[in-house]
Enzyme design. Structure first.
Site, mmCIF file in Angstrom:
data_model
loop_
_atom_site.group_PDB
_atom_site.id
_atom_site.type_symbol
_atom_site.label_atom_id
_atom_site.label_comp_id
_atom_site.label_asym_id
_atom_site.label_seq_id
_atom_site.Cartn_x
_atom_site.Cartn_y
_atom_site.Cartn_z
ATOM 1 N N LYS A 192 0.206 -70.266 23.729
ATOM 2 C CA LYS A 192 -0.642 -70.536 22.814
ATOM 3 C C LYS A 192 -0.299 -71.415 21.742
ATOM 4 O O LYS A 192 0.091 -71.022 21.516
ATOM 5 C CB LYS A 192 -1.380 -69.494 23.311
ATOM 6 C CG LYS A 192 -2.008 -69.802 24.233
ATOM 7 C CD LYS A 192 -2.622 -70.267 25.616
ATOM 8 C CE LYS A 192 -3.347 -69.624 26.455
ATOM 9 N NZ LYS A 192 -1.751 -69.684 27.938
HETATM 10 C C1 PLP Z 1 -7.960 -70.405 30.142
HETATM 11 C C2 PLP Z 1 -7.360 -69.482 30.301
HETATM 12 N N1 PLP Z 1 -8.380 -68.266 30.009
HETATM 13 C C3 PLP Z 1 -7.502 -67.107 29.755
HETATM 14 C C4 PLP Z 1 -6.123 -66.562 29.768
HETATM 15 C C5 PLP Z 1 -6.262 -65.235 28.925
HETATM 16 O O1 PLP Z 1 -6.192 -65.100 27.511
HETATM 17 P P1 PLP Z 1 -4.823 -63.614 27.720
HETATM 18 O O2 PLP Z 1 -3.643 -63.820 27.961
HETATM 19 O O3 PLP Z 1 -4.975 -63.753 26.089
HETATM 20 O O4 PLP Z 1 -5.552 -62.569 28.212
HETATM 21 C C6 PLP Z 1 -5.410 -67.678 29.721
HETATM 22 C C7 PLP Z 1 -4.488 -67.608 29.516
HETATM 23 O O5 PLP Z 1 -3.170 -67.925 29.950
HETATM 24 C C8 PLP Z 1 -5.858 -68.924 30.246
HETATM 25 O O6 PLP Z 1 -5.099 -69.933 30.469
#
Ligand code: PLP
Length: 390
Positions: A192
């Site tokens: 990210k």
């Molecule tokens: C669009 C989206 N939502 C939610 C998430 C979930 O993030 P996390 O890995 O921090 O739980 C991601 C992770 O890649 C994502 O790309």
């Protein structure tokens, strides 16, 4: 060519992604490790304060990742069994998984061909008497049509939860995304725009939501660690409703504080790399480069996604394989939700754009520290492959 090594294969010259970690980041982590308070302490509070300031939200609450952020947001709105939540078909599975964790049903909406963001018309089509939330994703760092979505949600009295996992630094008419609905959820996963390795943040302007989330991320306790040890007897706390252990620790928070200080420059480096790819790839046959934001949008340039038009020479999969042979790692964001075995049992329809996009899209190596030399290599390989000289 690259100083950065691919984690999976040493013959890879250009990894798909590489996080930007500085000496200062490492120092901050070591400093935090020396503290006796390793979680739920002052570094978390400082990270939250800085993130609230950066996004302009009243409250920012750090959590273990964006999936837990989405889960807690749905719980804060009382969403559960029998409820439907509209999500884009083109997103990472976590968006829909959070709905499933809440015992509700995700309903897949189609996306726009151009931005790959959730389509307002498709949301309209998917609203039923059971719809309890709309959960758009600001895809690849580009704001979705949030004015129209907000209007539609208001008209139907449906709360809006924004998945801002790709959108650290994304603004629409100068307002940071995550402030349009009731809650915004951010991810600090290694790919990210800033990372805490694993980590997430909820922003909200609702005191009630903030109060619920602060307690629910910490098992549902009425006091956090510092309140328990600084005032009265540490065991004197209540729990009105069972919560979760979704805390963000001091080490990750320290890394987050440091990374957030550099977000503007990191996003400018991304923008430069995005525009460079766009300028140099535009004339290659059968390629559609990603569109640029409108002037009222600030894009976070999270991913660089090309579309390969249907042609009888080079398919997307072939391009992927040939680039890998050249030592270039690419990926696809994403396989649409309706294609996953776990979601196939859900009823879904009218997902033509996400279905078509899935056969066309390819995400190129893209990160703040990518060099022009690396980009030139990627571009020249794509040019050779697409002009069929290989
Ligand atoms: C669009 C989206 N939502 C939610 C998430 C979930 O993030 P996390 O890995 O921090 O739980 C991601 C992770 O890649 C994502 O790309």
């Amino acid at each position: 060519m690259s100083k950065i090594k691919d984690a999976f294969n040493s013959s890879i010259k250009i990894p798909f992604f590489s996080p930007s970690i500085t000496k200062d980041d490492k120092k901050a982590v070591l400093y935090a490790l020396a503290s006796t308070l390793l979680t739920d302490g002052p570094k978390l509070r400082e990270f939250e304060k800085n993130f609230a300031k950066f996004t302009g939200a009243k409250f920012a609450i750090g959590v273990s990742n964006a999936t837990s952020a989405l889960h807690l947001s749905l719980k804060a709105l009382g969403i559960g069994r029998g409820d439907e939540v509209i999500v884009p078909d083109m997103t990472f599975v976590a968006t829909a998984n959070a709905v499933v964790h809440s015992n509700a049903t995700p309903v897949f909406a189609d996306v726009e061909m151009d931005t790959m963001n959730i389509s307002v018309d498709s949301i309209k089509d998917k609203i039923t008497s059971k719809t309890r939330a709309v959960l758009p994703v600001h895809f690849a760092g580009r704001a979705c049509n949030i004015d129209e979505i907000t209007k539609l949600a208001k008209k139907n009295a449906i709360p809006l939860i924004e998945d801002c996992a790709h959108a650290i630094g994304t603004r629409y008419h100068e307002k940071h995304v995550g402030n349009f609905g009731i809650v915004g959820c951010f991810s600090f996963y290694p790919t990210k725009n800033i990372t805490t390795i694993e980590g997430g943040m909820i922003i909200t302007n609702s005191r009630d939501v903030a109060k619920y989330v602060m307690s629910a991320r910490n098992h549902g306790l009425s006091k956090n660690l510092m309140e328990r040890y600084n005032h009265g007897m540490p065991w004197d706390y209540d729990m009105k409703e069972s919560g979760y252990n979704y805390r963000l620790d001091e080490i990750r928070s320290s890394l987050g504080i440091n990374q957030l200080k550099r977000i503007k420059i990191l996003n400018v480096l991304r923008k430069n790399a995005f525009e460079y790819y766009n300028a140099k790839l535009a004339d290659i046959p059968d390629i559609i480069t990603p569109s640029l934001p409108n002037k009222w949008e600030e894009h976070a340039y999270h991913l660089y996604i090309l579309r390969i038009k249907e042609n009888d020479r080079v398919s997307r999969d072939e391009l992927f394989r040939k680039l890998l042979n050249f030592g270039i790692r690419t990926s696809v964001h994403y396989k649409p939700l309706h294609e996953f075995s776990a979601f196939k049992k859900l009823k879904h329809c009218d997902l033509d754009n996400s279905t078509q996009l899935y056969s066309e899209i390819i995400s190129l190596p893209f990160y703040p520290d990518i060099t022009k030399k690396q980009q030139d290599y990627v571009i020249s390989c794509i040019r050779r492959i697409m002009s069929n000289s290989l």
